[in-house]
Motif scaffolding. Structure first.
Motif, PDB file in Angstrom:
ATOM      1  N   ILE A  81       0.843  -1.198   0.000  1.00 38.63           N
ATOM      2  CA  ILE A  81       0.000   0.000   0.000  1.00 38.63           C
ATOM      3  C   ILE A  81       0.877   1.247   0.000  1.00 38.63           C
ATOM      4  N   ALA A  82       1.923   1.242   0.818  1.00 39.16           N
ATOM      5  CA  ALA A  82       2.843   2.388   0.853  1.00 39.16           C
ATOM      6  C   ALA A  82       3.522   2.586  -0.494  1.00 39.16           C
ATOM      7  N   ALA A  83       3.880   1.489  -1.158  1.00 38.20           N
ATOM      8  CA  ALA A  83       4.517   1.582  -2.476  1.00 38.20           C
ATOM      9  C   ALA A  83       3.556   2.165  -3.500  1.00 38.20           C
ATOM     10  N   ALA A  84       2.279   1.784  -3.418  1.00 44.16           N
ATOM     11  CA  ALA A  84       1.280   2.320  -4.345  1.00 44.16           C
ATOM     12  C   ALA A  84       1.087   3.820  -4.128  1.00 44.16           C
ATOM     13  N   LEU A  85       1.133   4.260  -2.887  1.00 40.95           N
ATOM     14  CA  LEU A  85       1.020   5.693  -2.584  1.00 40.95           C
ATOM     15  C   LEU A  85       2.194   6.463  -3.189  1.00 40.95           C
ATOM     16  N   GLY A  86       3.382   5.877  -3.139  1.00 43.48           N
ATOM     17  CA  GLY A  86       4.559   6.548  -3.678  1.00 43.48           C
ATOM     18  C   GLY A  86       4.795   7.878  -3.011  1.00 43.48           C
ATOM     19  N   SER A  87       5.022   8.906  -3.797  1.00 41.28           N
ATOM     20  CA  SER A  87       5.284  10.245  -3.266  1.00 41.28           C
ATOM     21  C   SER A  87       4.032  11.116  -3.239  1.00 41.28           C
ATOM     22  N   GLY A  88       2.864  10.525  -3.526  1.00 43.93           N
ATOM     23  CA  GLY A  88       1.632  11.298  -3.600  1.00 43.93           C
ATOM     24  C   GLY A  88       1.050  11.641  -2.246  1.00 43.93           C
ATOM     25  N   LYS A  89      -0.029  12.419  -2.271  1.00 42.74           N
ATOM     26  CA  LYS A  89      -0.685  12.849  -1.051  1.00 42.74           C
ATOM     27  C   LYS A  89      -1.873  11.970  -0.675  1.00 42.74           C
ATOM     28  N   ALA A  90      -2.316  11.091  -1.612  1.00 44.01           N
ATOM     29  CA  ALA A  90      -3.538  10.343  -1.342  1.00 44.01           C
ATOM     30  C   ALA A  90      -3.579   9.056  -2.141  1.00 44.01           C
ATOM     31  N   LEU A  91      -4.405   8.138  -1.649  1.00 43.29           N
ATOM     32  CA  LEU A  91      -4.532   6.831  -2.269  1.00 43.29           C
ATOM     33  C   LEU A  91      -5.985   6.390  -2.201  1.00 43.29           C
ATOM     34  N   VAL A  92      -6.469   5.853  -3.328  1.00 47.31           N
ATOM     35  CA  VAL A  92      -7.764   5.174  -3.346  1.00 47.31           C
ATOM     36  C   VAL A  92      -7.490   3.684  -3.186  1.00 47.31           C
ATOM     37  N   LEU A  93      -7.982   3.108  -2.099  1.00 47.48           N
ATOM     38  CA  LEU A  93      -7.818   1.683  -1.835  1.00 47.48           C
ATOM     39  C   LEU A  93      -9.035   0.964  -2.411  1.00 47.48           C
ATOM     40  N   ARG A  94      -8.844   0.222  -3.501  1.00 46.50           N
ATOM     41  CA  ARG A  94      -9.966  -0.379  -4.214  1.00 46.50           C
ATOM     42  C   ARG A  94     -10.833  -1.225  -3.280  1.00 46.50           C
ATOM     43  N   ASN A  95     -12.149  -1.012  -3.391  1.00 44.04           N
ATOM     44  CA  ASN A  95     -13.143  -1.719  -2.575  1.00 44.04           C
ATOM     45  C   ASN A  95     -12.956  -1.479  -1.079  1.00 44.04           C
ATOM     46  N   HIS A  96     -12.300  -0.392  -0.728  1.00 43.24           N
ATOM     47  CA  HIS A  96     -11.960  -0.178   0.682  1.00 43.24           C
ATOM     48  C   HIS A  96     -12.236   1.253   1.124  1.00 43.24           C
ATOM     49  N   GLY A  97     -11.549   2.226   0.535  1.00 50.25           N
ATOM     50  CA  GLY A  97     -11.743   3.605   0.949  1.00 50.25           C
ATOM     51  C   GLY A  97     -10.572   4.480   0.575  1.00 50.25           C
ATOM     52  N   LEU A  98     -10.381   5.555   1.331  1.00 48.51           N
ATOM     53  CA  LEU A  98      -9.371   6.558   1.020  1.00 48.51           C
ATOM     54  C   LEU A  98      -8.309   6.620   2.102  1.00 48.51           C
ATOM     55  N   LEU A  99      -7.119   7.068   1.697  1.00 47.99           N
ATOM     56  CA  LEU A  99      -6.023   7.308   2.635  1.00 47.99           C
ATOM     57  C   LEU A  99      -5.305   8.569   2.180  1.00 47.99           C
ATOM     58  N   THR A 100      -5.003   9.458   3.119  1.00 46.78           N
ATOM     59  CA  THR A 100      -4.287  10.691   2.790  1.00 46.78           C
ATOM     60  C   THR A 100      -3.134  10.883   3.762  1.00 46.78           C
TER      61      THR A 100
END
Length: 264
Positions: free
Chosen positions: A173-192
Motif C-alpha cells: 500500500i505504501a509503495a502504491a502511494l509513492g510520493s503522492g498525497k492520497a490513495l484510493v484503496l480499491r473496494n476499501h476507501g481513502l487514505l491521505t
C-alpha cells in the motif's frame, strides 16, 4: 474647501494571517501534534466519517520518529481528548496510553510512515463517498478546482485482500502511494498523508467531498474535464500542504472553541 481626508488602508503587517507555528521544544511540538490529532478526530466524527471501530489518524512523534500517536481502539471520535491518545511503536506495541490500538489499521499506517519520512500524519476512514469511488476502482477526475489539487498526485491501490494484518500488505500500500498525497484503496476507501496533522486531515475531507461531487456529477450527466495544463496549474496553486493547512484552520478554530474539553 477640501473635504475630510479619505480613510487609509491598514498596513498589511497589522493584519492577522495564521501560519504554521514554530516550536521551541520537542515537548511543545508533541503537545501541538496531539492537540491537532484529537481535534481532527472530533472533526471526522462531526463529518460522519466514523464507521464502527474503523478509521484512524496517526501522527508521528517529533522525538521518537518510529512511534506514532493514534486514536484509542473503540473510543468514539467525538469523545477523544489529548490525554486519551495512544503512542505505539512501529510494531503496534503501546508505549504510552491506556488503550489498545487497532492492529489491522496500524499495520498500514506504520508502513506508510516508514516509507515516507516526510509524512507527519496519515488519515484513513471508511467514508461513504470514498468507498463508493473505491468500489469503482477509479481515481478522481479533474472536474473542479478542489479535485485538481489531487491531479496526478494520488494513486489507486488496485487490489483487495480483506482486513490488512501483515506488514507486507502495508508495504504494498505504501509503495502504491509513492510520493503522492492520497490513495484510493480499491473496494476499501481513502487514505491521505500530510506534513502536518492539519494537512492530512484537510486532504481527507477535501478528497471525500471531491468523490461526492464526481459521483453526483456523473449521475446527473457527463462531467467536463479540466484540461491537463489548467489542472496542473491549479494543483500547483492549491495542492501543497501549506494551502491544506490554511484551509483547515477554520475547522480547527471551530472545534477547539466549541469543544475545548478535547484539549484535556
Amino acid at each position: 474647501m477640501l473635504g475630510p481626508n479619505p480613510p487609509q488602508p491598514q498596513p498589511t503587517d497589522r493584519l492577522r494571517f495564521a501560519m504554521p507555528p514554530r516550536h521551541d521544544s520537542v515537548e511543545d511540538e508533541r503537545r501541538h501534534r496531539k492537540e491537532r490529532l484529537a481535534g481532527a478526530l472530533r472533526i471526522f466524527g462531526r463529518s460522519g466519517l466514523e464507521d464502527g471501530v474503523s478509521g484512524h489518524i496517526t501522527a508521528r512523534d517529533p522525538e521518537f520518529s518510529d512511534c506514532f500517536w493514534v486514536n484509542p481502539f473503540g473510543l468514539p471520535f467525538g469523545h477523544v481528548t489529548v490525554s486519551d491518545l495512544v503512542l505505539a511503536n512501529q510494531d503496534g506495541q503501546v508505549i504510552d496510553g491506556a488503550y489498545h490500538v487497532n492492529q489491522a489499521a496500524f499495520t498500514v499506517h506504520a508502513q506508510v510512515h516508514a516509507a515516507r519520512p516526510d509524512v507527519v500524519a496519515v488519515a484513513h476512514c471508511h467514508s461513504v463517498h470514498g468507498r463508493a469511488l473505491a468500489a469503482l476502482g477509479e481515481l478522481l477526475d479533474p472536474i473542479t478546482k478542489e479535485s485538481c489539487a489531487f491531479y496526478e498526485d494520488h494513486a489507486l491501490y488496485d487490489s483487495y485482500s480483506g482486513v490488512t494484518v501483515d506488514a507486507a500488505e502495508g508495504r504494498r500500500i505504501a509503495a502504491a502511494l509513492g510520493s503522492g498525497k492520497a490513495l484510493v484503496l480499491r473496494n476499501h476507501g481513502l487514505l491521505t498523508v500530510g506534513g502536518s496533522v492539519d494537512a492530512a486531515a484537510w486532504w481527507f475531507l477535501s478528497m471525500e467531498r471531491s468523490c461526492q461531487v464526481q459521483l453526483t456529477a456523473r449521475a446527473a450527466g457527463r462531467p467536463v474535464l479540466i484540461d491537463h495544463k489548467q489542472a496542473v496549474a491549479t494543483r500547483e496553486q492549491l495542492g501543497g500542504d501549506l494551502m491544506a493547512w490554511i484551509n483547515y484552520q477554520p475547522l480547527w478554530q471551530d472545534i477547539s472553541r466549541s469543544e475545548p474539553d478535547l484539549l484535556s
